[in-house]
Motif scaffolding. Structure first.
Motif, PDB file in Angstrom:
ATOM      1  N   ASP A 164      46.963  52.568  29.568  1.00  0.00           N
ATOM      2  CA  ASP A 164      46.037  52.602  28.430  1.00  0.00           C
ATOM      3  C   ASP A 164      45.113  51.387  28.360  1.00  0.00           C
ATOM      4  O   ASP A 164      44.184  51.369  27.552  1.00  0.00           O
ATOM      5  CB  ASP A 164      46.818  52.720  27.115  1.00  0.00           C
ATOM      6  N   ASP A 165      45.377  50.372  29.160  1.00  0.00           N
ATOM      7  CA  ASP A 165      44.575  49.149  29.138  1.00  0.00           C
ATOM      8  C   ASP A 165      43.667  49.117  30.372  1.00  0.00           C
ATOM      9  O   ASP A 165      44.151  49.131  31.505  1.00  0.00           O
ATOM     10  CB  ASP A 165      45.497  47.924  29.123  1.00  0.00           C
ATOM     11  N   ALA A 166      42.365  49.074  30.179  1.00  0.00           N
ATOM     12  CA  ALA A 166      41.413  49.158  31.296  1.00  0.00           C
ATOM     13  C   ALA A 166      41.632  48.032  32.303  1.00  0.00           C
ATOM     14  O   ALA A 166      41.581  48.257  33.519  1.00  0.00           O
ATOM     15  CB  ALA A 166      39.988  49.124  30.761  1.00  0.00           C
ATOM     16  N   PHE A 167      41.879  46.801  31.826  1.00  0.00           N
ATOM     17  CA  PHE A 167      42.083  45.671  32.734  1.00  0.00           C
ATOM     18  C   PHE A 167      43.375  45.828  33.531  1.00  0.00           C
ATOM     19  O   PHE A 167      43.384  45.687  34.761  1.00  0.00           O
ATOM     20  CB  PHE A 167      42.111  44.358  31.946  1.00  0.00           C
ATOM     21  N   LEU A 168      44.478  46.123  32.840  1.00  0.00           N
ATOM     22  CA  LEU A 168      45.768  46.243  33.521  1.00  0.00           C
ATOM     23  C   LEU A 168      45.774  47.424  34.486  1.00  0.00           C
ATOM     24  O   LEU A 168      46.336  47.339  35.581  1.00  0.00           O
ATOM     25  CB  LEU A 168      46.893  46.401  32.494  1.00  0.00           C
ATOM     26  N   LYS A 169      45.154  48.520  34.077  1.00  0.00           N
ATOM     27  CA  LYS A 169      45.103  49.703  34.930  1.00  0.00           C
ATOM     28  C   LYS A 169      44.396  49.400  36.246  1.00  0.00           C
ATOM     29  O   LYS A 169      44.772  49.916  37.308  1.00  0.00           O
ATOM     30  CB  LYS A 169      44.380  50.832  34.190  1.00  0.00           C
ATOM     31  N   LYS A 170      43.385  48.570  36.194  1.00  0.00           N
ATOM     32  CA  LYS A 170      42.653  48.198  37.401  1.00  0.00           C
ATOM     33  C   LYS A 170      43.375  47.114  38.189  1.00  0.00           C
ATOM     34  O   LYS A 170      43.340  47.095  39.424  1.00  0.00           O
ATOM     35  CB  LYS A 170      41.256  47.711  37.012  1.00  0.00           C
ATOM     36  N   ASN A 171      44.067  46.214  37.496  1.00  0.00           N
ATOM     37  CA  ASN A 171      44.625  45.015  38.124  1.00  0.00           C
ATOM     38  C   ASN A 171      46.027  45.204  38.698  1.00  0.00           C
ATOM     39  O   ASN A 171      46.327  44.717  39.790  1.00  0.00           O
ATOM     40  CB  ASN A 171      44.628  43.871  37.098  1.00  0.00           C
ATOM     41  N   ILE A 172      46.909  45.899  37.964  1.00  0.00           N
ATOM     42  CA  ILE A 172      48.309  46.031  38.392  1.00  0.00           C
ATOM     43  C   ILE A 172      48.443  47.246  39.316  1.00  0.00           C
ATOM     44  O   ILE A 172      48.239  48.379  38.895  1.00  0.00           O
ATOM     45  CB  ILE A 172      49.256  46.184  37.187  1.00  0.00           C
ATOM     46  N   ILE A 173      48.807  46.995  40.565  1.00  0.00           N
ATOM     47  CA  ILE A 173      48.885  48.090  41.536  1.00  0.00           C
ATOM     48  C   ILE A 173      50.303  48.370  42.023  1.00  0.00           C
ATOM     49  O   ILE A 173      50.548  49.393  42.663  1.00  0.00           O
ATOM     50  CB  ILE A 173      47.986  47.823  42.754  1.00  0.00           C
ATOM     51  N   GLY A 174      51.250  47.465  41.721  1.00  0.00           N
ATOM     52  CA  GLY A 174      52.612  47.674  42.195  1.00  0.00           C
ATOM     53  C   GLY A 174      53.631  47.038  41.280  1.00  0.00           C
ATOM     54  O   GLY A 174      53.372  45.990  40.678  1.00  0.00           O
ATOM     55  N   VAL A 175      54.804  47.684  41.169  1.00  0.00           N
ATOM     56  CA  VAL A 175      55.915  47.160  40.370  1.00  0.00           C
ATOM     57  C   VAL A 175      57.195  47.317  41.184  1.00  0.00           C
ATOM     58  O   VAL A 175      57.539  48.432  41.596  1.00  0.00           O
ATOM     59  CB  VAL A 175      56.058  47.900  39.022  1.00  0.00           C
ATOM     60  N   GLN A 176      57.880  46.196  41.416  1.00  0.00           N
ATOM     61  CA  GLN A 176      59.153  46.236  42.126  1.00  0.00           C
ATOM     62  C   GLN A 176      60.277  45.948  41.136  1.00  0.00           C
ATOM     63  O   GLN A 176      60.278  44.921  40.460  1.00  0.00           O
ATOM     64  CB  GLN A 176      59.176  45.199  43.255  1.00  0.00           C
TER      65      GLN A 176
END
Length: 240
Positions: A164-176
């Motif tokens: 839902d956050d435009a910045f985070l959606k673009k910036n965060i690409i992976g979660v381990q």
């Protein structure tokens, strides 16, 4: 006073005529065949499920909608069949006045893609699993590690916040997901990892990260960091 008079008789006859015409029209309408079937997708999602697949469920694998009489339709049954499809969140099925069988379909919204061994699937906006689509691949964070009953609710909230956050959606690409429940995140344009800690105080941590990023990107220091640590309250600790 007369109980029956011409006025009352006319009213009774007119009422009987209306009932007859309504019954006759309803009977004729039920016996009519459908003209065609139409699928309408709503929302911004790409077509994870195509119109052909939905239409087959809609006409129950018959040749086409013109072979179906209105009297044979069970709209509730059709809606249940569509809603049971793994890519569909909700549907509304109805017949228009001109004999068109129409399905208005809202697809599920993927917010993360999970890799577990050889298996891969999406997590949708509601926190449920969703299969991959052969029609389209969603650009969502890639997730590795175990999702279980203990952490699934918190992780679903985290994925929704990113989506839902435009910045985070673009910036965060992976979660381990680490064995101890801590999260390591990767970003799109820089080599550092984000040590997020456990999925608690999610919004506060992301707000701290966004404030840090906006400041650090101005002095080009982001290229020098290996770890950006968000585990501490209202602090961002960086390691070079």
């Amino acid at each position: 006073m007369k109980l029956f008079n011409w006025t009352n008789i006319r009213l009774v006859l007119m009422f009987a005529l209306v009932v007859f015409l309504f019954s006759f029209t309803s009977s004729q309408n039920k016996n009519r065949k459908l003209r065609k079937s139409v699928v309408v997708f709503v929302g911004d999602n790409a077509p994870f499920v195509d119109s052909e697949t939905v239409n087959k469920l809609l006409i129950e694998n018959k040749k086409d909608a013109q072979s179906i009489g209105k009297d044979k339709l069970d709209l509730n049954k059709l809606e249940k069949a569509l809603n049971a499809q793994e890519m569909i969140e909700k549907s509304d099925v109805f017949v228009s006045i001109d004999g068109v069988l129409k399905a208005v379909v809202k697809q599920k919204t993927p917010v993360a893609r999970v890799f577990e061994g050889d298996d891969s699937f999406y997590i949708d906006y509601e926190g449920n699993t969703m299969p991959l689509s052969t029609n389209f691949t969603a650009r969502v964070p890639l997730v590795s590690g175990k999702i279980n009953k203990k952490n699934s609710k918190d992780l679903a909230e985290l994925f929704r916040i990113i989506h839902d956050d435009a910045f985070l959606k673009k910036n965060i690409i992976g979660v381990q997901i680490m064995p101890n429940g801590s999260l390591l995140m990767s970003n799109r344009n820089f080599n550092y990892q984000i040590d997020f800690g456990r999925a608690i105080k999610i919004r506060a941590k992301f707000n701290s990260y966004k404030a840090f990023f906006q400041k650090a990107v101005l002095d080009s220091s982001l290229n020098t960091y290996k770890i950006v640590d968000l585990r501490f309250k209202q602090q961002v600790v960086c390691t070079k």
